[in-house]
Design an enzyme around this catalytic site. Structure first.
Site, PDB file in Angstrom:
ATOM      1  N   HIS A 136     -59.068 -41.465 -58.579  1.00  0.00           N
ATOM      2  CA  HIS A 136     -58.893 -39.882 -58.478  1.00  0.00           C
ATOM      3  C   HIS A 136     -60.003 -38.887 -58.822  1.00  0.00           C
ATOM      4  CE1 HIS A 136     -60.951 -40.732 -62.288  1.00  0.00           C
ATOM      5  NE2 HIS A 136     -60.128 -42.275 -62.565  1.00  0.00           N
ATOM      6  N   HIS A 145     -66.845 -39.343 -42.396  1.00  0.00           N
ATOM      7  CA  HIS A 145     -66.108 -40.491 -42.371  1.00  0.00           C
ATOM      8  C   HIS A 145     -65.997 -41.691 -43.331  1.00  0.00           C
ATOM      9  CE1 HIS A 145     -65.055 -43.360 -38.900  1.00  0.00           C
ATOM     10  NE2 HIS A 145     -64.656 -43.161 -39.727  1.00  0.00           N
TER      11      HIS A 145
END
Ligand code: JB2
Length: 208
Positions: A136, A145
């Site tokens: 979260h 990436h």
């Protein structure tokens, strides 16, 4: 005008992204690779040279997905395509698990098995690769990436153009600056300032 997608890139990353786009029900008309590219990429014909984008735009193509692993090159080619008038589409595998409160930029790739939890933000051109988990309230910057099987705990921030290698992990509430490389399997337990390469468990700066 056509809804069909042009994929920029024709290598390994393009293969995976084309198959995601197909899983999403999209049609990929062409790839655009460099002069050394193969003639086809998982069955999609490959045009060689970025100048082909000009012609494709004139032919009514408007949607591009930039499928290039290099963060810098992905960003540069996305800028070129948008200057030509293309929009950047997202490639999100239907078997990724993504909270409805996640916010995405443009040109984002999310591979199969990835999990992205509540109120995380995934900025444009980021890759959340196969099986990576982002908990979260994370903030993933532009053209980052996150490689396969990475695990980010809650409230982690990753700066633009950084790369987390395969299986890297980050404990909660840590901030990684821009253009950082975390080596495969590295475990980040401290904030990392910009432009560093860190490796190991716990991850430490790699001396040049
Ligand atoms: O300037 C360019 C250019 N330079 C290289 N313009 C265009 N349109 N395409 C360019 N390319 C293309 O990038 C080449 O034609 C080739 O198709 C592709 C590079 O392919 P490669 O398989 O070497 O890398 P990749 O970027 O597809 O995938 C890398 O990153 C992924 C995230 C690999 O490391 C993968 O293993 C990894 N999963």
């Amino acid at each position: 005008m056509t809804d069909e997608i042009i994929v920029v890139g024709a290598g390994g990353h393009a293969k995976v992204c084309i198959e995601i786009l197909h899983e999403m029900g999209e049609t990929v008309a062409y790839c655009v690779g460099d002069a050394n590219a193969s003639d086809q990429c998982v069955g999609v014909p490959v045009l060689k040279g970025d100048e082909n984008l000009v012609d494709l735009h004139a032919r009514g193509y408007r949607r591009v997905f930039v499928a290039i692993g290099s963060n810098r090159l992905r960003n540069r080619l996305a800028a070129y395509a948008t200057e030509l008038g293309f929009t950047l589409t997202n490639a999100v595998h239907p078997k990724a698990i993504i909270s409805q409160t996640v916010k995405f930029g443009e040109g984002v790739a999310v591979m199969a098995g990835a999990v992205i939890n509540a109120e995380s933000v995934i900025d444009s051109l980021a890759i959340v690769n196969t099986g990576a988990t982002i908990d979260h309230d994370c903030d993933i910057g532009r053209a980052v990436h996150i490689a396969p099987q990475c695990a980010l705990a809650g409230n982690v921030t990753i700066g633009a153009f950084s790369i987390l290698g395969v299986g890297a992990k980050v404990i909660p509430e840590k901030t990684i600056g821009e253009q950082v490389t975390v080596g495969a399997g590295g475990v980040v337990i401290n904030d990392i300032s910009a432009s560093q390469t860190v490796v190991g468990v716990p991850a430490r700066r790699l001396e040049k």
